[in-house]
Scaffold this motif. Structure first.
Motif, PDB file in Angstrom:
ATOM      1  N   GLU A  12     -14.703  -2.397   5.884  1.00  0.00           N
ATOM      2  CA  GLU A  12     -14.374  -3.079   4.635  1.00  0.00           C
ATOM      3  C   GLU A  12     -13.588  -4.358   4.921  1.00  0.00           C
ATOM      4  O   GLU A  12     -12.655  -4.356   5.720  1.00  0.00           O
ATOM      5  CB  GLU A  12     -13.549  -2.122   3.777  1.00  0.00           C
ATOM      6  N   SER A  13     -13.992  -5.426   4.256  1.00  0.00           N
ATOM      7  CA  SER A  13     -13.407  -6.746   4.496  1.00  0.00           C
ATOM      8  C   SER A  13     -13.086  -7.418   3.168  1.00  0.00           C
ATOM      9  O   SER A  13     -13.912  -7.409   2.252  1.00  0.00           O
ATOM     10  CB  SER A  13     -14.408  -7.594   5.289  1.00  0.00           C
ATOM     11  N   THR A  26      -9.774  -5.082   5.694  1.00  0.00           N
ATOM     12  CA  THR A  26      -8.725  -4.550   4.828  1.00  0.00           C
ATOM     13  C   THR A  26      -7.964  -3.477   5.618  1.00  0.00           C
ATOM     14  O   THR A  26      -8.366  -3.109   6.729  1.00  0.00           O
ATOM     15  CB  THR A  26      -9.333  -3.889   3.575  1.00  0.00           C
ATOM     16  N   GLY A  29     -10.346  -0.875   6.299  1.00  0.00           N
ATOM     17  CA  GLY A  29     -11.239  -1.300   7.378  1.00  0.00           C
ATOM     18  C   GLY A  29     -10.605  -1.108   8.748  1.00  0.00           C
ATOM     19  O   GLY A  29     -11.269  -0.681   9.702  1.00  0.00           O
ATOM     20  N   ASP A  91     -19.682  -9.364  -4.143  1.00  0.00           N
ATOM     21  CA  ASP A  91     -20.737  -8.346  -4.137  1.00  0.00           C
ATOM     22  C   ASP A  91     -21.679  -8.487  -5.326  1.00  0.00           C
ATOM     23  O   ASP A  91     -22.894  -8.353  -5.170  1.00  0.00           O
ATOM     24  CB  ASP A  91     -20.134  -6.938  -4.104  1.00  0.00           C
ATOM     25  N   SER A 167     -23.009   2.244   4.544  1.00  0.00           N
ATOM     26  CA  SER A 167     -21.614   2.092   4.141  1.00  0.00           C
ATOM     27  C   SER A 167     -20.930   1.067   5.038  1.00  0.00           C
ATOM     28  O   SER A 167     -21.499   0.615   6.030  1.00  0.00           O
ATOM     29  CB  SER A 167     -20.900   3.448   4.243  1.00  0.00           C
ATOM     30  N   LYS A 168     -19.714   0.720   4.676  1.00  0.00           N
ATOM     31  CA  LYS A 168     -18.872  -0.161   5.487  1.00  0.00           C
ATOM     32  C   LYS A 168     -17.641   0.635   5.888  1.00  0.00           C
ATOM     33  O   LYS A 168     -16.813   0.914   5.025  1.00  0.00           O
ATOM     34  CB  LYS A 168     -18.440  -1.400   4.696  1.00  0.00           C
TER      35      LYS A 168
END
Length: 189
Positions: A12-13, A26, A29, A91, A167-168
């Motif tokens: 996740e960023s 994040t 992340g 997004d 997913s991330k």
């Protein structure tokens, strides 16, 4: 002689700071990067390669370091340039665009590149990795769209619908016999 490629989609960023090239991870992340390190630690990975984008490097950097390796950065593994090199798309902007671009692979926004061009760019790199690191295990820090394009080149089931189920972060272990994909296993989740 089998070559194993680990496609490691970045964590996740935030889309609120920097640009596409510089935005980091994040807190979630960064925590997920630690989990990735644990998941990969017993895989015996020989080489760590990444997109030049900071979020991709950060996602695999700790895993590489814990294995006593450095991350080799390859410019042509960068994400699709959707709307100019530095512009961050939210997004709600990028998801419809990605669907359209997969449906119309020659299309692109001004300053962006098409899926066709992105696929040619990234698949050429993956083919070179398969040749240069034959018989080894290689982790690649990557992005959703280009990961899907590279995987889809070898097996058409990896398409836009697949992309939207990822997913991330995410990890896919791909086994190759020469340049023929023989197996894919999802390691994340």
């Amino acid at each position: 002689m089998q070559t194993v490629i680990y496609m490691v989609r970045h964590g996740e960023s935030p889309k609120t700071e920097g640009n596409e090239r510089t935005r980091a991870l994040t807190d979630k992340g960064m925590q997920d990067a630690k989990i990735i390190t644990e998941l990969l630690k017993d895989e015996g990975i020989d080489t760590y390669i990444s997109s030049p984008y900071r979020r991709a490097v950060l996602t695999i950097e700790e895993a590489a370091r814990s294995a006593g390796k450095e991350v080799l950065v390859i410019e042509d593994l960068k994400e699709i340039v959707f709307a100019g090199e530095d512009k961050i798309l939210q997004d709600h902007e990028v998801y419809p665009l990605v669907k359209k671009m997969f449906a119309e692979p020659e299309s692109s926004l001004p300053g962006g590149e098409s899926m066709t061009i992105g696929r040619e760019r990234t698949v050429a790199v993956l083919k070179k990795i398969l040749k240069d690191y034959k018989g080894q295990k290689v982790a690649i820090g990557t992005h959703g769209a280009v990961m899907t394009l590279m995987m889809g080149y070898f097996d058409s089931q990896y398409d836009v619908e697949f992309l939207f189920t990822t997913s991330k972060p995410d990890i896919y272990r791909m086994e190759f016999d020469e340049d023929r994909l023989i197996d894919v296993t999802r390691l994340w989740g």
